[in-house]
Scaffold this active site. Structure first.
Site, mmCIF file in Angstrom:
data_model
loop_
_atom_site.group_PDB
_atom_site.id
_atom_site.type_symbol
_atom_site.label_atom_id
_atom_site.label_comp_id
_atom_site.label_asym_id
_atom_site.label_seq_id
_atom_site.Cartn_x
_atom_site.Cartn_y
_atom_site.Cartn_z
ATOM 1 N N HIS A 184 -1.901 -2.834 37.824
ATOM 2 C CA HIS A 184 -1.859 -2.894 36.357
ATOM 3 C C HIS A 184 -0.924 -4.015 35.909
ATOM 4 O O HIS A 184 -1.274 -4.811 35.019
ATOM 5 C CB HIS A 184 -1.380 -1.554 35.803
ATOM 6 N N GLU A 185 0.243 -4.083 36.512
ATOM 7 C CA GLU A 185 1.194 -5.142 36.152
ATOM 8 C C GLU A 185 0.672 -6.517 36.573
ATOM 9 O O GLU A 185 0.893 -7.511 35.863
ATOM 10 C CB GLU A 185 2.564 -4.862 36.789
ATOM 11 N N HIS A 206 -1.352 -8.127 33.866
ATOM 12 C CA HIS A 206 -0.641 -8.902 32.850
ATOM 13 C C HIS A 206 -0.492 -10.358 33.290
ATOM 14 O O HIS A 206 -0.639 -11.285 32.481
ATOM 15 C CB HIS A 206 0.742 -8.302 32.592
#
Length: 291
Positions: free
Chosen positions: A130-131, A134
């Protein structure tokens, strides 16, 4: 470490970017001068400050330091077709993870110990992925802007706070939309929607002692019940009022979104390489995409 996964060679951010993220990002980019200001003025200072702060107060993950997490990071990066950033583990009682990347020089991810204690290994990899989403989507500049504006709104005099409030709401809207995209990155890396949904369930109501008792199917049914509230105007208004000041969409909504996308032709096409082959071919012939 985990079951074999499809490596998504040639994966681009726009192959999996959520439509709401795309719309909100385009709106943010129209704000005059903000991107330039953060990259050239605030960026160098913030980048150095946060890098020094993390390397001084966190543990840098590597081959010889928490190697199991290092392997999770490398595998997720391989699947998402991107270079690995630094990964830090930080002692903190609030389960959280975050990313910092301003100019691509020293991107890093930080995961709190309390979050690691709550999750299973596949769910931890989903957090890392998920990170990574980014970073893949170059969210770093706008994440910094959002944090600055949210902080400024609480510190400015009343007249300044009023001026900042409009920007704050716009940035919070973008933050929530960006989270949908990064949940998709987590799914692409783990290639198991139940892992991502289980992670969201634990963020909503989990603890190390309760984790084994949680029922994912019941949580997904709860997500569908949340959807049903939107069937009337009052329910929709209450939802909007509930979420307008949040930095993240509510967990049940995120679980519903990832459950839907996992069943979509778009997601299945990415796993088969069809979407990427089509869009890359289209780019070479004129830059258009259709997916």
């Amino acid at each position: 470490m985990f079951s074999p996964k499809t490596t998504l060679l040639g994966l681009k951010a726009d192959h999996f970017r959520h439509p709401l993220d795309l719309e909100a990002t385009q709106a943010i980019k129209q704000l005059p001068g903000i991107d330039l200001m953060v990259r050239n003025l605030l960026g160098p200072v913030a980048e150095q400050f946060f890098y020094l702060e993390n390397i001084a107060a966190s543990v840098l993950v590597g081959e010889k330091q928490l190697p199991e997490f290092h392997k999770m990071l490398l595998e997720a990066c391989e699947v998402l077709d991107m270079e690995a950033p630094q990964l830090y583990v930080r002692q903190h009682p609030i389960p959280n993870a975050y990313t910092f990347a301003m100019r691509g020089k020293q991107p890093f991810i930080v995961v709190h110990t309390s979050l690691l204690e709550l999750l299973s290994p596949p769910e931890i990899q989903a957090v890392i992925a998920h990170e990574l989403g980014h970073l893949k989507c170059d969210h770093g500049v706008f994440l910094t802007i959002a944090n600055i504006i949210v902080l400024a709104a609480s510190q400015l005099p009343s007249w300044g706070a009023v001026l900042a409030q409009g920007l704050q709401q716009q940035m919070l809207q973008w933050l929530r939309c960006a989270e949908f995209t990064c949940d998709r990155a987590a799914l692409l890396a783990t290639q198991d929607p139940r892992v991502v949904s289980s992670l969201l369930m634990k963020l909503a109501g989990g603890s190390p002692t309760l984790a084994s008792q949680l029922n994912l199917d019941a949580f997904l049914a709860q997500a569908r019940a949340y959807d049903d509230i939107s069937n009337n105007e009052l329910g929709q208004m209450l939802k909007e009022a509930q979420t307008m000041n949040l930095t993240h969409p509510v967990p049940v909504l995120r679980a519903r979104e990832i459950d839907r996308w996992a069943s979509s032709k778009e997601y299945q096409g990415l796993l088969k390489g069809e979407t990427m082959r089509y869009s890359n071919k289209a780019d070479s012939k004129g830059g258009w995409r259709n997916w």
